[in-house]
Design a protein around this motif. Sequence first.
Motif, PDB file in Angstrom:
ATOM      1  N   GLY A 167      -7.114  26.959  80.510  1.00 57.74           N
ATOM      2  CA  GLY A 167      -4.705  26.857  80.654  1.00 57.74           C
ATOM      3  C   GLY A 167      -4.724  27.075  82.411  1.00 57.74           C
ATOM      4  N   THR A 168      -4.185  26.939  82.858  1.00 60.44           N
ATOM      5  CA  THR A 168      -3.877  27.158  83.778  1.00 60.44           C
ATOM      6  C   THR A 168      -2.251  26.750  83.574  1.00 60.44           C
ATOM      7  N   VAL A 169      -2.099  28.341  84.311  1.00 58.03           N
ATOM      8  CA  VAL A 169      -0.080  28.485  84.794  1.00 58.03           C
ATOM      9  C   VAL A 169      -0.217  28.468  86.837  1.00 58.03           C
ATOM     10  N   SER A 170       0.235  27.422  87.350  1.00 56.77           N
ATOM     11  CA  SER A 170       0.682  27.683  88.648  1.00 56.77           C
ATOM     12  C   SER A 170       1.807  28.009  89.288  1.00 56.77           C
ATOM     13  N   LEU A 171       1.356  28.991  89.619  1.00 52.81           N
ATOM     14  CA  LEU A 171       2.935  30.290  90.643  1.00 52.81           C
ATOM     15  C   LEU A 171       3.941  29.414  90.808  1.00 52.81           C
ATOM     16  N   LEU A 175       7.485  28.325  88.447  1.00 51.83           N
ATOM     17  CA  LEU A 175       8.173  28.555  89.661  1.00 51.83           C
ATOM     18  C   LEU A 175       9.573  28.747  90.105  1.00 51.83           C
ATOM     19  N   PHE A 176       9.043  27.204  90.474  1.00 52.76           N
ATOM     20  CA  PHE A 176      10.463  25.963  91.632  1.00 52.76           C
ATOM     21  C   PHE A 176       9.906  24.771  90.947  1.00 52.76           C
ATOM     22  N   ALA A 177       9.113  24.144  89.837  1.00 55.37           N
ATOM     23  CA  ALA A 177       9.002  23.126  90.013  1.00 55.37           C
ATOM     24  C   ALA A 177       9.178  22.543  88.370  1.00 55.37           C
ATOM     25  N   THR A 178       9.797  23.944  87.246  1.00 56.31           N
ATOM     26  CA  THR A 178      10.909  23.285  86.065  1.00 56.31           C
ATOM     27  C   THR A 178      12.344  23.638  86.205  1.00 56.31           C
ATOM     28  N   LEU A 199      12.310  25.718  99.069  1.00 59.83           N
ATOM     29  CA  LEU A 199      11.124  25.686  97.562  1.00 59.83           C
ATOM     30  C   LEU A 199      11.435  24.285  96.897  1.00 59.83           C
ATOM     31  N   LYS A 200      12.456  24.264  96.450  1.00 63.91           N
ATOM     32  CA  LYS A 200      11.956  23.146  94.969  1.00 63.91           C
ATOM     33  C   LYS A 200      12.155  22.288  95.789  1.00 63.91           C
ATOM     34  N   ALA A 201      12.369  21.752  96.672  1.00 68.16           N
ATOM     35  CA  ALA A 201      11.986  21.012  97.896  1.00 68.16           C
ATOM     36  C   ALA A 201      10.738  20.435  98.062  1.00 68.16           C
ATOM     37  N   GLY A 202       9.934  20.681  98.451  1.00 63.86           N
ATOM     38  CA  GLY A 202       8.531  21.403  98.992  1.00 63.86           C
ATOM     39  C   GLY A 202       7.834  21.708  97.843  1.00 63.86           C
ATOM     40  N   LEU A 203       8.701  21.761  97.033  1.00 62.31           N
ATOM     41  CA  LEU A 203       7.338  21.103  95.459  1.00 62.31           C
ATOM     42  C   LEU A 203       7.601  20.167  94.747  1.00 62.31           C
ATOM     43  N   ALA A 204       8.636  19.182  95.074  1.00 59.20           N
ATOM     44  CA  ALA A 204       9.243  18.348  94.210  1.00 59.20           C
ATOM     45  C   ALA A 204       8.265  17.040  94.695  1.00 59.20           C
ATOM     46  N   VAL A 205       7.417  17.135  92.729  1.00 60.10           N
ATOM     47  CA  VAL A 205       6.638  15.133  92.972  1.00 60.10           C
ATOM     48  C   VAL A 205       7.046  13.921  93.608  1.00 60.10           C
ATOM     49  N   LYS A 206       6.016  13.270  95.156  1.00 62.69           N
ATOM     50  CA  LYS A 206       6.510  12.502  95.187  1.00 62.69           C
ATOM     51  C   LYS A 206       6.317  11.730  94.452  1.00 62.69           C
ATOM     52  N   PRO A 207       7.207  10.467  94.846  1.00 69.44           N
ATOM     53  CA  PRO A 207       7.343   9.070  94.593  1.00 69.44           C
ATOM     54  C   PRO A 207       6.346   7.796  94.997  1.00 69.44           C
TER      55      PRO A 207
END
Length: 207
Positions: A167-171, A175-178, A199-207
């Motif tokens: 298992g991997t839990v990326s901090l 924290l910022f993409a869930t 921070l959330k915008a920077g970690l958002a999944v790009k289409p």
Amino acid sequence: MDNVKLIISLLVASFAIIIPTAISGDPDILTDFIAPPNATVDGSFFTFTGFGFLANGTQLPADKFKVVKATMAEFPALNGQSVSYATLLFPNGTTNPPHTHPRAAELLFVVDGELQVGFVDTAGKLYTQTLQVGDMFVFPKGLVHFQYNAGTSYAIALSAFGSASAGTVSLPGTLFATGIDNAVLAKSFKTDVGVIQKLKAGLAVKP
């Protein structure tokens, strides 16, 4: 006095029966291995070829960190064997962000380049090291850790885990993409909602 000791012993024994024991690792199996239903089991079932790119000259990612896993999900023969692997690929200047593995310790072995690594224990103490080719470093089970290629050349490492599914839990991602509320994060990090939104915008999944 003997009666008191007897009563204490009985109480301890009863609590051991009543209170379930937490399992933090892979359970033992009662067979040599676990095969999927109706699967044909031969030598190929116990063979994983997903790391062949290390030897056959396949183009490595040039600008992003990448991990190639050999866990139970990719290699079903590992089910019940309490072991798995990963290949970590680091172009220069890239990082494997702070994360944890809740079900296993990680033993990292550097096969090319140089890596800065570290973990933080439950007392908040940071342990860091710069690893060269041939060096190994252990990240204790469940603790937050990272790897970073600060050098000018490519770095490659192999990681072994004491679980078929560590298992991997990326901090950053957790924290910022869930979808955790911006106000909760802002208060937790003693900042404002605007910073959290960036921070959330920077970690958002790009289409």
